[in-house]
Design an enzyme around this catalytic site. Structure first.
Site, PDB file in Angstrom:
ATOM      1  N   ASP A  89       0.848  -1.189   0.000  1.00 41.97           N
ATOM      2  CA  ASP A  89       0.000   0.000   0.000  1.00 41.97           C
ATOM      3  C   ASP A  89       0.884   1.240   0.000  1.00 41.97           C
ATOM      4  O   ASP A  89       2.106   1.156   0.171  1.00 41.97           O
ATOM      5  CB  ASP A  89      -0.893  -0.032   1.242  1.00 41.97           C
ATOM      6  CG  ASP A  89      -2.038   0.969   1.188  1.00 41.97           C
ATOM      7  OD1 ASP A  89      -2.384   1.418   0.085  1.00 41.97           O
ATOM      8  OD2 ASP A  89      -2.588   1.296   2.252  1.00 41.97           O
ATOM      9  N   GLU A 107       2.441   4.747  -4.275  1.00 44.30           N
ATOM     10  CA  GLU A 107       2.432   5.622  -5.466  1.00 44.30           C
ATOM     11  C   GLU A 107       3.813   6.227  -5.772  1.00 44.30           C
ATOM     12  O   GLU A 107       4.101   6.403  -6.967  1.00 44.30           O
ATOM     13  CB  GLU A 107       1.391   6.722  -5.292  1.00 44.30           C
ATOM     14  CG  GLU A 107      -0.048   6.249  -5.343  1.00 44.30           C
ATOM     15  CD  GLU A 107      -0.469   5.506  -4.074  1.00 44.30           C
ATOM     16  OE1 GLU A 107      -1.322   4.615  -4.176  1.00 44.30           O
ATOM     17  OE2 GLU A 107       0.083   5.807  -2.998  1.00 44.30           O
ATOM     18  N   ASP A 162      -9.293   3.737  -1.933  1.00 41.82           N
ATOM     19  CA  ASP A 162     -10.069   4.184  -0.775  1.00 41.82           C
ATOM     20  C   ASP A 162     -11.392   4.810  -1.216  1.00 41.82           C
ATOM     21  O   ASP A 162     -11.542   6.033  -1.293  1.00 41.82           O
ATOM     22  CB  ASP A 162      -9.257   5.172   0.052  1.00 41.82           C
ATOM     23  CG  ASP A 162      -8.033   4.522   0.673  1.00 41.82           C
ATOM     24  OD1 ASP A 162      -7.961   3.278   0.678  1.00 41.82           O
ATOM     25  OD2 ASP A 162      -7.150   5.243   1.151  1.00 41.82           O
TER      26      ASP A 162
END
Length: 696
Positions: free
Chosen positions: A325, A328, A411
């Site tokens: 997670d 990015e 999310d």
């Protein structure tokens, strides 16, 4: 523009010429097949390259009525005509950044479908920050970096185009069977005791589930590859106990490593000189959950090797899967303020590269950061457990990254809008090369109502990846959290999924082999039917099952024979369950209801049969051990079934079998259910000898 030649069948590579700028390295392709011949003069889809203020782009003019799709992880409609997306991987809670025009992944890919059903696909082979516009008369890709190649696939159908995409970018590996089961997660289950309570409740209530997930609170102060000594003092025993109950465990690992000279991972990374550095050569620091963090420079081969090696002891505690997670990478300059400012590294932050990767700035490598991370994670997990198939879930990725990890749609919000949006999002990921995806069922952010949960689980159970997830501070979102009536809805929904696992596993094997997605837009059933081109409520599960969610209002459905398919007692009386329709000419393999995939599903195997207008049907079942690599050595079974009706009798028979996995104890006792004109007719027998069903 240089027409570099044909790559495989009906794939053309176009390269910019006449420019002195340095070309972008390919971070997308699995391999570029040998050029076989020049591009024909009749080739119609040709990019025009340009430089604007030193930034490269390409445009393609279109003629005729063309439906455009693709772009990977996007919000908005399935049909992408008139849309613009920003290709810059961004932590975008509730898809708020730029109104959802940029999300967590980058897929510079467009597929066009003509009126006659023929199709083309375009890969802009670049990872630079970019913008992609798909207007009906022009596709334009505008990057903030150097020149790049463009690949064009032009074939007779969308299905064949997606096979071409897979030829260039690769396919998913066959996942372990348990990964297709239901997953339960929360940010966070804060202790071993809570995890055990969740697991025990699933089993006590007979609600199927295969995996429980650990979010960041299992760590010691959010330090990756550590365990909280107070709340998770014995992860090995926890994982062992969960395995006994039929659960797998998945743990989160973020890229940010806490700056702490007493922390083994930080010390090891510093000793191996793996951290991203500032232009002045000092360590780059950014704030994430642990506070000040350093970040591995995954462009360097030695960094990927170092990162992979961290998994050996971690996986040695009995962990089954990994969740990457925040990759990015998401970096919060002021993470703990009341007004969260989400960002990433400065554009000029250097990455050192190595092997075939040149040094470059973060503007070049940002969109590939998560893809490099999951490649390294996967390598480490395989090395730690070489006899098992790995499972990795990632938030950030790049086109082609399906080779390394599954994904979820980030999310999302507990709102009907996001529930409905999850269908076109997962469809678009599928037709952009990533067949293993799904949303956080029920919505991650904010509280979820019982009605919303019931509607969402009623179709989310049939998406390729099925996971319930909830954010810290929100209400409980387990299947039993909304009262007994909705608990029953959840149980029925998940029992439907588990009955269909043999069919879904077969679809995943086909995706692994061909690149055809597990979940398909309904227009794939009839690519010439213009009414189906923008349908985004209903969807196909494979080519033989049609799913109509309970929220769908007047969906455009394919014509022909489609019969209602009933799998679980009581489902027809539950308004929240998606309608399931079996296509005429199909045989669907199904198992029995099990609580997890360690239990025997195929005793008995059920074959659901729906005849076409010629009174015939066919279908396939792929099966193997569900784990390990034996299938690569022929230890699998691919069964092809056929059915034919003559004089009011239907005979169903095993037509062929490929592979060395023993299925004799399955095929000798098969239940056949023929669905015709709303009625069902049943018989049981040895399908190798043929089973005859009388139609009254």
């Amino acid at each position: 523009m240089k027409q570099s030649g044909m790559v495989g069948k009906s794939i053309a590579k176009f390269s910019p010429v006449g420019f002195s700028a340095y070309k972008t390295p390919s971070l997308i392709l699995k391999s570029e097949m040998a050029i076989k011949s020049p591009v024909p003069a009749t080739w119609k889809i040709k990019p025009v390259f340009f430089l604007r203020d030193g930034k490269a782009g390409a445009s393609i003019n279109l003629t005729g009525n063309i439906s455009l799709y693709g772009g990977g992880e996007v919000t908005g409609p399935l049909l992408r005509n008139g849309q613009t997306i920003k290709l810059w991987n961004t932590d975008s809670g509730a898809y708020g950044a730029d109104g959802g025009s940029r999300l967590y992944q980058t897929h510079p890919w467009v597929m066009g479908v003509r009126d006659n059903g023929t199709a083309f696909g375009i890969i802009f082979d670049s990872s630079w920050k970019a913008e992609l516009t798909t207007n009906s008369d022009k596709i334009e890709y505008r990057s903030e970096g150097a020149l790049f190649n463009v690949y064009v696939i032009d074939r007779q159908s969308p299905q064949e185009v997606l096979k071409g995409l897979a030829e260039l970018t690769g396919t998913i590996d066959l996942p372990p069977l348990w990964a297709l089961g239901y997953h339960q997660c929360r940010f966070s289950y804060a202790s071993e005791d809570k995890v055990r309570t969740i697991a025990n409740t699933f089993r006590q209530k007979n609600i199927p589930c295969d995996a429980i997930w650990m979010d960041i609170d299992y760590m010691e102060g959010y330090r990756v590859f550590t365990f909280n000594k107070k709340n998770f003092p014995d992860p090995a025993t926890l994982n062992k106990d969960l395995h006994i109950k039929g659960f797998k465990t998945i743990y989160m690992i973020d890229p940010g490593v806490k700056v702490d000279t007493g922390y083994a991972v930080y010390k090891s990374g510093s000793a191996n000189d793996v951290w991203v550095k500032q232009p002045d050569g000092k360590e780059y620091h950014g704030k994430v959950w642990p506070g000040d963090c350093v970040f591995p420079d995954f462009t360097m081969p030695r960094t990927r090797t170092w990162w992979a090696n961290l998994y050996k002891d971690f996986m040695g505690t009995g962990i089954d899967g990994i969740w990457n997670d925040m990759n990015e990478p998401a970096i919060n300059d002021n993470h703990f303020s009341t007004e969260l400012r989400l960002g990433t590294m400065p554009y000029n932050t250097p990455h050192r590269g190595g092997d075939k990767l040149p040094p470059g700035t973060h503007l070049l490598y940002h969109n590939a950061y998560g893809r490099f991370m999951v490649e390294a994670s996967r390598k480490g997990i395989v090395a730690a457990n070489p006899q098992k198939r790995p499972f990795v879930l990632t938030r950030a990725n790049l086109l082609g990254g399906q080779r390394f990890a599954a994904t979820w749609t980030g999310d999302n919000l507990a709102d009907p809008k996001f529930m409905k949006l999850s269908v076109p999002m997962s469809l678009t990921l599928g037709i952009s090369g990533q067949p293993f995806s799904g949303p956080d069922i029920g919505g991650f952010l904010e509280n979820t109502s019982g009605e919303l949960w019931a509607q969402w689980i009623g179709f989310g159970n049939l998406l390729p990846f099925a996971r319930g997830h909830a954010c810290a501070g929100t209400n409980d979102k387990e299947p039993w959290a909304f009262g007994t009536a909705i608990e029953k809805t959840s149980r029925i929904a998940l029992e439907r999924r588990y009955r269909l696992l043999p069919y879904m596993y077969t679809l995943f094997q086909q995706a692994h082999k061909t690149g055809i997605p597990v979940m398909l837009p309904v227009f794939f059933d009839d690519v010439k039917d213009a009414e189906l081109r923008n349908e985004e409520q209903a969807f196909l599960l494979g080519e033989r099952l049609l799913v109509v969610p309970s929220f769908a209002k007047n969906p455009a459905l394919p014509k022909g024979i489609w019969e209602n398919l009933k799998l679980i007692d009581g489902e027809e009386d539950d308004e929240h369950q998606a309608k399931l329709l079996i296509k005429g000419g199909s045989i669907i393999p199904a198992g029995k209801v099990v609580q997890n995939t360690t239990q025997q599903s195929l005793k008995p195997l059920t074959l659901y049969v729906c005849l076409n207008k010629n009174n015939q049907a066919s279908g396939t079942l792929y099966w193997d051990a569900g784990e390990g690599w034996g299938f690569k050595e022929g230890k699998f079974s691919l069964l092809n079934f056929g059915a034919k009706a003559v004089n009011n009798k239907v005979q169903v028979k095993l037509i062929s079998k490929v592979g060395r996995y023993n299925m004799s104890n399955v095929t000798s006792n098969v239940k056949v259910v023929v669905v015709k004109d709303g009625k069902t007719y049943e018989a049981t027998g040895d399908v190798t000898k043929g089973i005859v069903i009388k139609l009254l």
